[in-house]
Design an enzyme around this catalytic site. Structure first.
Site, PDB file in Angstrom:
ATOM      1  N   ARG A 102       0.655  -1.661  -0.114  1.00 44.10           N
ATOM      2  CA  ARG A 102       0.397  -0.043  -0.201  1.00 44.10           C
ATOM      3  C   ARG A 102       0.936   1.390  -0.017  1.00 44.10           C
ATOM      4  NH1 ARG A 102      -5.257   1.769   3.798  1.00 44.10           N
ATOM      5  NH2 ARG A 102      -6.092   0.470   2.089  1.00 44.10           N
ATOM      6  N   HIS A 129      -6.970   0.640  -6.676  1.00 46.12           N
ATOM      7  CA  HIS A 129      -7.516  -0.080  -5.564  1.00 46.12           C
ATOM      8  C   HIS A 129      -8.241  -0.961  -6.029  1.00 46.12           C
ATOM      9  CE1 HIS A 129      -7.600  -1.378  -1.921  1.00 46.12           C
ATOM     10  NE2 HIS A 129      -8.642  -0.584  -0.361  1.00 46.12           N
ATOM     11  N   GLN A 132     -10.187  -4.191  -3.101  1.00 48.02           N
ATOM     12  CA  GLN A 132     -11.461  -3.325  -3.040  1.00 48.02           C
ATOM     13  C   GLN A 132     -12.565  -4.090  -4.012  1.00 48.02           C
ATOM     14  OE1 GLN A 132     -12.262  -1.669   0.299  1.00 48.02           O
ATOM     15  NE2 GLN A 132     -14.404  -2.095   0.002  1.00 48.02           N
ATOM     16  N   ASP A 219     -17.166   7.501  -1.259  1.00 48.90           N
ATOM     17  CA  ASP A 219     -15.547   6.903  -0.474  1.00 48.90           C
ATOM     18  C   ASP A 219     -15.712   8.256  -0.038  1.00 48.90           C
ATOM     19  OD1 ASP A 219     -13.004   6.338   0.599  1.00 48.90           O
ATOM     20  OD2 ASP A 219     -12.264   6.122  -1.664  1.00 48.90           O
ATOM     21  N   CYS A 259     -16.496   1.171   0.676  1.00 47.50           N
ATOM     22  CA  CYS A 259     -15.159   0.869   1.167  1.00 47.50           C
ATOM     23  C   CYS A 259     -15.153   1.390   2.361  1.00 47.50           C
ATOM     24  CB  CYS A 259     -14.256   1.779  -0.076  1.00 47.50           C
ATOM     25  SG  CYS A 259     -13.957   3.036   0.068  1.00 47.50           S
ATOM     26  N   ARG A 287     -13.645  -8.331   2.151  1.00 45.31           N
ATOM     27  CA  ARG A 287     -12.403  -8.392   1.931  1.00 45.31           C
ATOM     28  C   ARG A 287     -11.466  -9.225   1.793  1.00 45.31           C
ATOM     29  NH1 ARG A 287     -10.056  -3.169   1.906  1.00 45.31           N
ATOM     30  NH2 ARG A 287      -8.383  -3.696   1.050  1.00 45.31           N
TER      31      ARG A 287
HETATM   32  N1  NVA Z   1      -9.912   6.608  -1.114  1.00 41.97           N
HETATM   33  C1  NVA Z   1      -9.467   6.666   0.050  1.00 41.97           C
HETATM   34  C2  NVA Z   1      -9.679   4.901  -0.170  1.00 41.97           C
HETATM   35  C3  NVA Z   1      -9.903   4.197   1.525  1.00 41.97           C
HETATM   36  C4  NVA Z   1      -9.885   2.770   1.296  1.00 41.97           C
HETATM   37  C5  NVA Z   1      -7.880   6.565  -0.048  1.00 41.97           C
HETATM   38  O1  NVA Z   1      -7.916   6.094  -0.752  1.00 41.97           O
HETATM   39  O2  NVA Z   1      -7.865   6.990   1.378  1.00 41.97           O
HETATM   40  N1   CP Z   2     -10.944  -0.410   2.408  1.00 41.19           N
HETATM   41  C1   CP Z   2      -9.685  -0.098   3.261  1.00 41.19           C
HETATM   42  O1   CP Z   2      -8.760  -0.259   2.007  1.00 41.19           O
HETATM   43  O2   CP Z   2      -9.896   0.171   3.993  1.00 41.19           O
HETATM   44  P1   CP Z   2      -8.249   0.408   5.256  1.00 41.19           P
HETATM   45  O3   CP Z   2      -8.143   1.600   4.767  1.00 41.19           O
HETATM   46  O4   CP Z   2      -8.577  -0.267   6.902  1.00 41.19           O
HETATM   47  O5   CP Z   2      -7.614  -0.957   4.686  1.00 41.19           O
END
Ligand code: NVA
Ligand code: CP
Length: 304
Positions: A102, A129, A132, A219, A259, A287
């Protein structure tokens, strides 16, 4: 399948195969049927951003499959002190059987895959992502029975989630509409591809986008790394909220997915969130099952 870097790399059949395996793995877990398809394998999990779901579901997932996980925070790795990702990839390839990462820049994930010799799984970048959206598609199929022909409407920022939803939903034959402010549209190249390969529209007219949608999705307005813009974004996105008025325009029995994490009364009202909590938390659970399928496809011996 060697890696999961972004959904646009996968064929429709590869996506369906992952969803089918995810369903089988969910059934196996719920019924105590052994499924140690990755016995003895080790997954490294590199996190340059926070996580609840991704971290816990990957870690539990690899244990369920008979393997083990290493949580590697970028604060502790030399990568955080400037060691090139190319060198990190070559070193970790000698120790591990797969890496989940990540991070911010999609290019970093693509480089890991190019330079390393083990499977790389994208656990979120600023661009996309994919894990997800595999869980999202699994959840939609569970609740609606099929995917082809359904309309998904995403309301909010044209961010990583919007990009992966466009790629994943269009690939499996769903219709996609995006409601967002003009300056916050998803990736232009991806939108062009979507319009050429399926039924797609992106508009700032939320009523037009939501009309007859079978699935509504939203989101956060400020993603990880954009915390400094949060106040400004609250003003820009205030009309891009899933609430009762918006729900009334969707198809009867429309699902709502998120998500998570969610900001109630920003991108979604607390009322709509709670009315659809069963769908949203099934989505979060999935997930685990979807990512187990991804790990088996990428890191397994090819028999599943
Ligand atoms: N768009 C959000 C998704 C989190 C799962 C982010 O990147 O923070
Ligand atoms: N939806 C998602 O990826 O959650 P986290 O940021 O908690 O991993």
């Amino acid at each position: 399948m060697k890696h999961l870097l972004k959904l646009s790399d996968l064929s429709k059949q590869e996506i369906i195969d992952i969803l089918d395996l995810a369903d089988q793995l969910k059934y196996a877990k719920k019924n105590g049927i052994e499924h140690k398809y990755l016995a003895g394998k080790t997954l490294g999990m590199i996190f340059q951003k926070s996580s609840t779901r991704t971290r816990v579901s990957f870690e539990v997932g690899i244990y369920d499959l008979g393997g083990s996980a290493l949580f590697l925070s970028s604060r502790d790795l030399q990568i955080g002190r400037g060691e090139p990702v190319e060198d990190t990839a070559r070193v970790l390839s000698r120790y591990l059987d797969g890496i989940m990462i990540r991070t911010f820049d999609q290019e970093e994930v693509e480089t890991l895959a190019k330079v390393g010799s083990i499977p790389i799984i994208n656990g979120l970048t600023d661009y996309c992502h994919p894990c997800q959206v595999l869980a999202d598609l699994m959840t939609i199929r569970e609740h609606k029975g099929s995917l082809e022909g359904l309309k998904l409407c995403y309301v909010g920022d044209g961010n990583n989630m919007a990009n992966s939803l466009i790629a994943g939903c269009i690939k499996v034959g769903m219709k996609v509409s995006i409601a967002c402010p003009d300056e916050y549209q998803p990736d232009a190249e991806l939108m062009k591809w979507a319009a050429e390969n399926g039924e797609f529209c992106c508009t700032s007219d939320i009523a037009a986008a939501v009309k007859d949608a079978d699935v509504l999705y939203t989101d956060v307005w400020a993603s990880m790394g954009q915390e400094g813009e949060a106040e400004e974004r609250k003003k820009i996105f205030k009309n891009f909220q899933i609430n009762d008025e918006v729900m009334a325009l969707a198809a009867d029995g429309a699902m709502v997915l998120h998500c998570l994490p969610a900001h109630r009364e920003e991108e979604i009202t607390a009322k709509v969130f709670e009315e659809h909590a069963d769908e949203i938390f099934d989505e979060a659970e999935n997930r685990l099952h979807a990512q187990k399928a991804v790990m088996v496809k990428c890191m397994g011996d090819g028999t599943h």
